[in-house]
Design an enzyme around this catalytic site. Sequence first.
Site, PDB file in Angstrom:
ATOM      1  N   GLU A  97      54.456  30.002  35.630  1.00 32.33           N
ATOM      2  CA  GLU A  97      53.302  30.727  36.172  1.00 32.33           C
ATOM      3  C   GLU A  97      53.616  32.210  36.236  1.00 32.33           C
ATOM      4  OE1 GLU A  97      50.271  30.513  37.047  1.00 32.33           O
ATOM      5  OE2 GLU A  97      49.835  28.890  38.438  1.00 32.33           O
ATOM      6  N   ASP A  98      52.595  33.037  36.105  1.00 32.26           N
ATOM      7  CA  ASP A  98      52.818  34.476  36.248  1.00 32.26           C
ATOM      8  C   ASP A  98      52.994  34.872  37.708  1.00 32.26           C
ATOM      9  OD1 ASP A  98      50.136  33.727  36.581  1.00 32.26           O
ATOM     10  OD2 ASP A  98      49.390  35.725  36.108  1.00 32.26           O
ATOM     11  N   ASP A 101      50.698  33.098  44.629  1.00 30.00           N
ATOM     12  CA  ASP A 101      49.955  33.899  45.605  1.00 30.00           C
ATOM     13  C   ASP A 101      49.707  33.021  46.838  1.00 30.00           C
ATOM     14  OD1 ASP A 101      48.069  35.561  46.844  1.00 30.00           O
ATOM     15  OD2 ASP A 101      47.155  36.174  44.978  1.00 30.00           O
ATOM     16  N   PHE A 150      47.733  45.074  44.264  1.00 22.57           N
ATOM     17  CA  PHE A 150      46.887  44.594  43.179  1.00 22.57           C
ATOM     18  C   PHE A 150      47.610  44.872  41.859  1.00 22.57           C
ATOM     19  CE2 PHE A 150      42.161  43.857  42.336  1.00 22.57           C
ATOM     20  CZ  PHE A 150      42.442  43.193  41.162  1.00 22.57           C
ATOM     21  N   ARG A 163      45.890  42.747  30.615  1.00 23.66           N
ATOM     22  CA  ARG A 163      46.910  41.708  30.364  1.00 23.66           C
ATOM     23  C   ARG A 163      47.927  42.185  29.335  1.00 23.66           C
ATOM     24  NH1 ARG A 163      45.118  36.717  32.669  1.00 23.66           N
ATOM     25  NH2 ARG A 163      42.885  36.346  32.531  1.00 23.66           N
TER      26      ARG A 163
END
Length: 178
Positions: A97-98, A101, A150, A163
């Site tokens: 996963e990037d 969160d 962010f 991206r």
Amino acid sequence: MDRNIKTVLLSEEEIHNRVAELGKQITQRYVGEDIVCIGVLKGCFIFMADLVRCIDLPAAIDFMVISSYGNGTSSGDITVKKDLSRSIEGKHVLIVEDILDSGHTLTFLKQYLAARNPASIEVAVLLNKPSRRQYPVTAEYIGFEIENEFVVGYGLDYAELYRNLPYIGILAPEAYAS
Ligand code: PRP
């Protein structure tokens, strides 16, 4: 640098070096075994491509697409839009996963995949935002712990853009203020 990026949080070089370290750690963990790397699109695509090239093991590659619905965050229900193409029964699974969160996606995914009786499930994430966690889940391999900023780039988007930035940047507020 992209004009909508306030700061470079993680440079290409920092990411490159850390991904190589994670690859070594993963290689040592599974020595003598085969693994199945499962990327969660779209955010994983660059990290996954770099990470698997630093893993010196026989590694099958697969992808899933999952979506969350609800109040505009990832706290809603989750739907599988694209499932695995092969069985993982009896296999060592590495979810890639990037970003971790709230933990909702990963909590869902681990349960979903565990039902298919893999030999093991571990998780590699590039970025971890522990301050945002709502579910008690973590990853065995974490690239970087970050604050609640962010972030975009290296696979992570805002409204499907950014991206392709080769680094992780903090998005300037004017880029998302409407
Ligand atoms: C991101 C990221 C994780 C998830 C993490 O995906 O790739 O899958 O959110 O958030 P959580 O821990 O709060 O569940 P996103 O829905 O933005 O889709 P994308 O990968 O296509 O960018």
